[in-house]
Design a protein around this motif. Structure first.
Motif, PDB file in Angstrom:
ATOM      1  N   UNK A  31       0.835  -1.202   0.000  1.00 24.12           N
ATOM      2  CA  UNK A  31       0.000   0.000   0.000  1.00 24.12           C
ATOM      3  C   UNK A  31       0.870   1.253   0.000  1.00 24.12           C
ATOM      4  N   UNK A  32       1.945   1.226   0.776  1.00 20.10           N
ATOM      5  CA  UNK A  32       2.861   2.374   0.813  1.00 20.10           C
ATOM      6  C   UNK A  32       3.488   2.611  -0.555  1.00 20.10           C
ATOM      7  N   UNK A  33       3.887   1.532  -1.238  1.00 23.07           N
ATOM      8  CA  UNK A  33       4.475   1.661  -2.566  1.00 23.07           C
ATOM      9  C   UNK A  33       3.476   2.222  -3.572  1.00 23.07           C
ATOM     10  N   UNK A  34       2.258   1.712  -3.543  1.00 19.81           N
ATOM     11  CA  UNK A  34       1.237   2.187  -4.482  1.00 19.81           C
ATOM     12  C   UNK A  34       0.908   3.659  -4.246  1.00 19.81           C
ATOM     13  N   UNK A  35       0.858   4.061  -2.988  1.00 20.10           N
ATOM     14  CA  UNK A  35       0.602   5.469  -2.675  1.00 20.10           C
ATOM     15  C   UNK A  35       1.759   6.345  -3.157  1.00 20.10           C
ATOM     16  N   UNK A  36       2.980   5.875  -2.952  1.00 17.46           N
ATOM     17  CA  UNK A  36       4.146   6.631  -3.400  1.00 17.46           C
ATOM     18  C   UNK A  36       4.144   6.776  -4.919  1.00 17.46           C
ATOM     19  N   UNK A  37       3.839   5.690  -5.629  1.00 21.00           N
ATOM     20  CA  UNK A  37       3.758   5.762  -7.093  1.00 21.00           C
ATOM     21  C   UNK A  37       2.686   6.770  -7.526  1.00 21.00           C
ATOM     22  N   UNK A  38       1.559   6.751  -6.828  1.00 21.64           N
ATOM     23  CA  UNK A  38       0.489   7.699  -7.179  1.00 21.64           C
ATOM     24  C   UNK A  38       0.965   9.134  -6.994  1.00 21.64           C
ATOM     25  N   UNK A  39       1.617   9.418  -5.869  1.00 22.67           N
ATOM     26  CA  UNK A  39       2.109  10.779  -5.620  1.00 22.67           C
ATOM     27  C   UNK A  39       3.155  11.169  -6.663  1.00 22.67           C
ATOM     28  N   UNK A  40       4.045  10.243  -6.980  1.00 25.29           N
ATOM     29  CA  UNK A  40       5.090  10.527  -7.964  1.00 25.29           C
ATOM     30  C   UNK A  40       4.496  10.761  -9.353  1.00 25.29           C
ATOM     31  N   UNK A  41       3.512   9.936  -9.730  1.00 26.33           N
ATOM     32  CA  UNK A  41       2.861  10.116 -11.027  1.00 26.33           C
ATOM     33  C   UNK A  41       2.183  11.482 -11.110  1.00 26.33           C
ATOM     34  N   UNK A  42       1.586  11.898 -10.008  1.00 27.96           N
ATOM     35  CA  UNK A  42       0.920  13.200  -9.986  1.00 27.96           C
ATOM     36  C   UNK A  42       1.935  14.325 -10.111  1.00 27.96           C
ATOM     37  N   UNK A  43       3.090  14.158  -9.465  1.00 24.39           N
ATOM     38  CA  UNK A  43       4.156  15.157  -9.572  1.00 24.39           C
ATOM     39  C   UNK A  43       4.699  15.214 -11.000  1.00 24.39           C
ATOM     40  N   UNK A  44       4.870  14.041 -11.631  1.00 26.77           N
ATOM     41  CA  UNK A  44       5.347  13.998 -13.017  1.00 26.77           C
ATOM     42  C   UNK A  44       4.379  14.743 -13.926  1.00 26.77           C
ATOM     43  N   UNK A  45       3.096  14.465 -13.760  1.00 25.07           N
ATOM     44  CA  UNK A  45       2.070  15.125 -14.568  1.00 25.07           C
ATOM     45  C   UNK A  45       2.075  16.632 -14.343  1.00 25.07           C
ATOM     46  N   UNK A  46       2.233  17.047 -13.084  1.00 28.91           N
ATOM     47  CA  UNK A  46       2.253  18.475 -12.770  1.00 28.91           C
ATOM     48  C   UNK A  46       3.454  19.153 -13.425  1.00 28.91           C
ATOM     49  N   UNK A  47       4.609  18.490 -13.389  1.00 30.34           N
ATOM     50  CA  UNK A  47       5.812  19.066 -13.999  1.00 30.34           C
ATOM     51  C   UNK A  47       5.658  19.185 -15.515  1.00 30.34           C
ATOM     52  N   UNK A  48       5.137  18.144 -16.138  1.00 31.28           N
ATOM     53  CA  UNK A  48       5.015  18.139 -17.600  1.00 31.28           C
ATOM     54  C   UNK A  48       3.994  19.159 -18.102  1.00 31.28           C
ATOM     55  N   UNK A  49       2.993  19.434 -17.292  1.00 25.79           N
ATOM     56  CA  UNK A  49       1.924  20.329 -17.720  1.00 25.79           C
ATOM     57  C   UNK A  49       1.920  21.664 -16.985  1.00 25.79           C
ATOM     58  N   UNK A  50       3.050  21.950 -16.314  1.00 26.37           N
ATOM     59  CA  UNK A  50       3.224  23.229 -15.621  1.00 26.37           C
ATOM     60  C   UNK A  50       2.052  23.538 -14.678  1.00 26.37           C
ATOM     61  N   UNK A  51       1.693  22.517 -13.892  1.00 26.49           N
ATOM     62  CA  UNK A  51       0.589  22.680 -12.953  1.00 26.49           C
ATOM     63  C   UNK A  51       1.129  22.679 -11.520  1.00 26.49           C
ATOM     64  N   UNK A  52       0.389  23.296 -10.625  1.00 28.34           N
ATOM     65  CA  UNK A  52       0.722  23.266  -9.213  1.00 28.34           C
ATOM     66  C   UNK A  52       0.145  21.995  -8.603  1.00 28.34           C
ATOM     67  N   UNK A  53       0.865  21.416  -7.665  1.00 30.42           N
ATOM     68  CA  UNK A  53       0.343  20.228  -7.006  1.00 30.42           C
ATOM     69  C   UNK A  53       0.732  20.247  -5.536  1.00 30.42           C
ATOM     70  N   UNK A  54      -0.256  19.991  -4.689  1.00 29.82           N
ATOM     71  CA  UNK A  54      -0.030  19.938  -3.261  1.00 29.82           C
ATOM     72  C   UNK A  54      -0.143  18.496  -2.795  1.00 29.82           C
TER      73      UNK A  54
END
Length: 339
Positions: A31-54
């Motif tokens: 569960x910890x790994x899946x949550x970390x992947x989700x957070x990382x994927x969201x950060x990747x998406x935010x970086x690629x699309x110049x979006x803010x992410x909290x």
């Protein structure tokens, strides 16, 4: 047999519940790994699309909960706290891998967790960092693992206290696990003690070949921007020999396999360095050279520019006179895929 990957359509809420309350250790780690992947994927998406992410506060709370319960299974707590590696993230992409976004997302999440969990991580580290006689057993190994995971976050919090604790641990460690853990963190920071401690470690352990392999690998996987220049200088170090397969793997192989950011540098410097080294090693040990070239053959998931650079590096190897059959077969098959 080939690995099998199972995908579950669980929600973030379900993973948070599993991480905090499941009575099965593997389920909590997963569960910890899946949550970390989700957070990382969201950060990747935010970086690629110049979006803010909290960052999701519930994720912070779940990790805090894991830290509070370290007395039950410190080894598990250490595994839960550690993020997936850059290599693990990269393996999830079958094409158009966003190398820069992956690197930045990983560093951002790591530093965010380090800052947000700082007080809890610091108190846990101090509780575990008792200067007592070394014992080799599962319980103490788990405590060392958690202690060094806490130190990892303390150093990456960008707080001088974290680096000072790593330097102190290096000097006072009574076992190789703690000393190497501290040195690996110090090597990744620009600081006045870095080269001093690397030299000190070499003087202490220069007669132990296996320990020297660790010393080379620590430097070849450094996050610092001058890592490739340092590797090139280490190729002429008295402790390095092209004739020693372990040294080749520790210095050159570790860079290509475990230094995701710098091996995949946009200018292709990492790729062409590996190609050059493969040609050198091939004349001495074709079997090791064949294994060494493998990272260059994994060009398919990359973005078009990197694909082109990796293929050029492979072609450079293929043009080498008297190339061994071992290396020729691997390189030619990889390039034929692009025909």
């Amino acid at each position: 047999s080939a690995p099998v990957k199972l995908e579950f359509n669980r929600s973030i809420d379900e993973y948070l519940i599993l991480l905090k309350h499941d009575d099965d250790a593997f389920n909590r780690w997963e569960a910890a790994q899946e949550l970390a992947y989700h957070m990382l994927d969201t950060f990747v998406d935010a970086y690629q699309n110049a979006k803010q992410y909290k960052l999701d506060e519930r994720y912070i709370d779940a990790l805090y909960h894991a830290l509070k319960n370290t007395t039950h299974d410190p080894a598990l707590s250490a595994r839960i706290l550690m993020l997936p590696t850059l290599q693990q993230m990269a393996e999830r992409y079958q094409f158009n891998m966003p190398v820069e976004a992956i690197v930045i997302a990983h560093a951002t999440l790591r530093e965010t967790l380090a800052i947000r969990l700082y007080d809890m991580v610091l108190s846990t580290y101090k509780r575990l960092n008792q200067h007592q006689a070394y014992e080799y057993n599962a319980t103490e190994a788990g405590r060392r693992s958690l202690k060094n995971t806490c130190l990892y976050y303390l150093v990456h919090s960008d707080n001088d206290e974290g680096l000072a604790l790593a330097i102190e641990q290096y000097h006072f460690a009574n076992n190789m696990t703690d000393r190497l853990a501290a040195l690996s963190l110090i090597v990744n920071c620009e600081n006045d003690s870095r080269q001093i401690l690397l030299d000190d470690f070499y003087l202490r352990w220069q007669h132990d070949n296996l320990v020297m392999d660790k010393w080379f690998a620590l430097q070849s996987t450094s996050e610092l921007t001058d890592v490739l220049d340092n590797i090139k200088s280490l190729l002429t170090h008295p402790a390095f020999s092209y004739k020693n397969p372990n040294k080749v793997r520790a210095l050159i192989g570790a860079f290509a396999t475990n230094n995701f950011a710098h091996f995949n540098a946009m200018d292709g410097s990492g790729y062409f360095f590996l190609a050059e080294q493969v040609c050198i090693v091939d004349k001495l040990n074709p079997q090791i050279a064949a294994r060494l070239v493998t990272p260059l053959t994994r060009w398919q998931p990359q973005q078009p520019l990197r694909q082109e650079l990796m293929q050029k590096a492979l072609q450079q190897i293929l043009a080498e006179p008297k190339l061994s059959n071992n290396v020729y077969e691997i390189v030619s098959k990889s390039l034929n895929l692009s025909a």
